[in-house]
Structure formats: C-alpha cells, structure tokens
Design an enzyme around this catalytic site. Structure first.
Site, PDB file in Angstrom:
ATOM      1  N   ARG A 100       0.814  -1.211   0.000  1.00  0.00           N
ATOM      2  CA  ARG A 100       0.000   0.000   0.000  1.00  0.00           C
ATOM      3  C   ARG A 100       0.852   1.268   0.000  1.00  0.00           C
ATOM      4  NH1 ARG A 100      -4.028  -0.773   4.846  1.00  0.00           N
ATOM      5  NH2 ARG A 100      -4.556   1.379   4.236  1.00  0.00           N
TER       6      ARG A 100
ATOM      7  N   HIS B 240       5.212 -14.114   5.050  1.00  0.00           N
ATOM      8  CA  HIS B 240       3.855 -14.566   4.781  1.00  0.00           C
ATOM      9  C   HIS B 240       2.876 -14.199   5.892  1.00  0.00           C
ATOM     10  CE1 HIS B 240       6.532 -18.294   5.359  1.00  0.00           C
ATOM     11  NE2 HIS B 240       6.325 -17.804   6.557  1.00  0.00           N
TER      12      HIS B 240
ATOM     13  N   SER C 253       6.680 -15.952  14.968  1.00  0.00           N
ATOM     14  CA  SER C 253       5.376 -16.077  14.330  1.00  0.00           C
ATOM     15  C   SER C 253       4.238 -15.745  15.300  1.00  0.00           C
ATOM     16  CB  SER C 253       5.189 -17.506  13.814  1.00  0.00           C
ATOM     17  OG  SER C 253       6.153 -17.809  12.832  1.00  0.00           O
TER      18      SER C 253
ATOM     19  N   ALA D 212       7.617 -16.452  19.654  1.00  0.00           N
ATOM     20  CA  ALA D 212       6.374 -16.672  18.915  1.00  0.00           C
ATOM     21  C   ALA D 212       5.170 -16.562  19.841  1.00  0.00           C
ATOM     22  CB  ALA D 212       6.405 -18.050  18.256  1.00  0.00           C
TER      23      ALA D 212
ATOM     24  N   ARG E 262       3.198 -14.002  26.859  1.00  0.00           N
ATOM     25  CA  ARG E 262       2.099 -14.896  26.520  1.00  0.00           C
ATOM     26  C   ARG E 262       1.098 -14.903  27.654  1.00  0.00           C
ATOM     27  NH1 ARG E 262       6.356 -19.567  24.636  1.00  0.00           N
ATOM     28  NH2 ARG E 262       6.797 -18.762  22.538  1.00  0.00           N
TER      29      ARG E 262
END
Length: 210
Positions: free
Chosen positions: A102, A132, A174, A192, A209
C-alpha cells in the site's frame, strides 16, 4: 469504444516490446498512464499499469498484477496477483504472490514481502523479510529483520495511528502482535505468540504470553 481501446493498448504494448520488454501476450496488457522501462523485462498476462510507473531492468512480473504510481528497481521479481500502489521498491526485491503493498511503503534492496502480506507506510531495510500472512503498517524496519508468519503491527487504537520501530537484525517470532508505539532493539528476539506492549532492548529476548 472497446475495439478502439484494444487497438490503442496494442500500440502501447508494441512500443514497450520495442524498447526491450517481453510481454507474454500483447493482447492481455493494459497501460493506463505513463510506463517507462529498462531492458530485459518480462510481463506476464493480465497486468495493469496505472498512473506513473517506472520499471528498472531485469524485472519479472507474474500474471494478474496491478501496479499504480510506483518505482520498481532492477531485478525485482513480482509474483502473481500482487497489488502495488505508490511504492518505491529497491533492486532485487521479491514480492508476492498475493501481496498488497500500500501507499507510503519503501522496500530496500534484496527484501522479501511474501504471500498474503500487507504493508502500509512502512520502510523495510535492505535484506529484511516479511515472508507470509502478516500486516505491517506505520512501521520502520532496519536491515536484515525477519518477521514471522502471522505478525501484526497494531498501529491503530480506534482514534490515532502509532509507529513501530524494529532495529537491524531483530527476529519477530510467528503470530506476534506488536502494539504501537513501541521499539524493538537491534538483534532482539520476540518469542512466537507474544503480544509486545513495551520497548524491547537490544540483543534481548521478549516473551509475553497471557
């Protein structure tokens, strides 16, 4: 009118080919504005170029791409179904497939923005990768940063937009959420699945977490 349009587009396609670009099929090419290009480029079918677009040399563009008001450096590989708008892309970057780049994004040399990644108002330093399934907006990434799958820069609190700074060599695990405004130090690692709401120091490990 449609027949006139196709005749006009074929003229533009022929001029582009004579200047050194290979088109997979001149009948499936659309130029809606000014397009300049270097040598030895390849453009696959059903690509649309809109506004002011410049291609360097040795660029490869896969099928079904839409490129608007952008500068594409030498040796860039744009894979299929990628949308690029108001972007400056450095040499030898790899984009897509299915990426959305964008306005306000600037990609450095040898960067990678992979499948199902969206960027907005983001600077990506040389050699950095967002491979990804990520959203990176209102951010500055240094060189050789790795952003893991499913990472989000949470740049909007419902009223205002905030920036994320990620320094050179940082590794973002991730499925991480980076809640701006926040800074990630050089060489830092985000474990992650973490939600980061505070600055992370250089060469440190952050685990959050809930």
């Amino acid at each position: 009118l449609s027949e006139l349009e196709r005749a006009h587009q074929l003229q533009l396609a022929e001029a582009l080919m004579l200047s050194g670009t290979t088109l997979a099929d001149p009948n499936r090419f659309d130029q809606r504005g000014r397009l300049s290009a270097g040598k030895d480029n390849f453009v696959d079918v059903n690509c649309i170029f809109e506004g002011e677009v410049h291609l360097g040399s040795g660029v490869r563009i896969g099928p079904n791409c839409h490129i608007i008001d952008s500068i594409i450096g030498d040796g860039v590989d744009i894979k299929s179904n990628t949308v690029i708008e108001s972007v400056d892309i450095g040499d030898y970057a790899i984009l897509g497939p299915f990426a959305r780049i964008r306005p306000g994004t600037k990609l450095g040399k040898n960067t990678k923005v992979g499948n199902f990644v969206e960027t907005k108002k983001t600077i990506v330093g040389d050699g950095s990768k967002i491979n990804h399934l990520s959203y990176v907006g209102d951010a500055e990434l240094g060189a050789n940063v790795n952003v893991g799958a499913g990472t989000i820069t949470c740049n909007y609190d419902g009223v205002n937009k905030f920036k994320t700074h990620i320094a050179d060599g940082a590794f973002i695990g991730s499925n991480s959420s980076i809640v701006a405004p926040v800074s990630i130090g050089a060489g830092a690692t985000i474990a992650a699945g973490s939600t980061i709401t505070k600055d992370v120091e250089n060469d440190s490990l952050a685990i959050a977490r809930g």
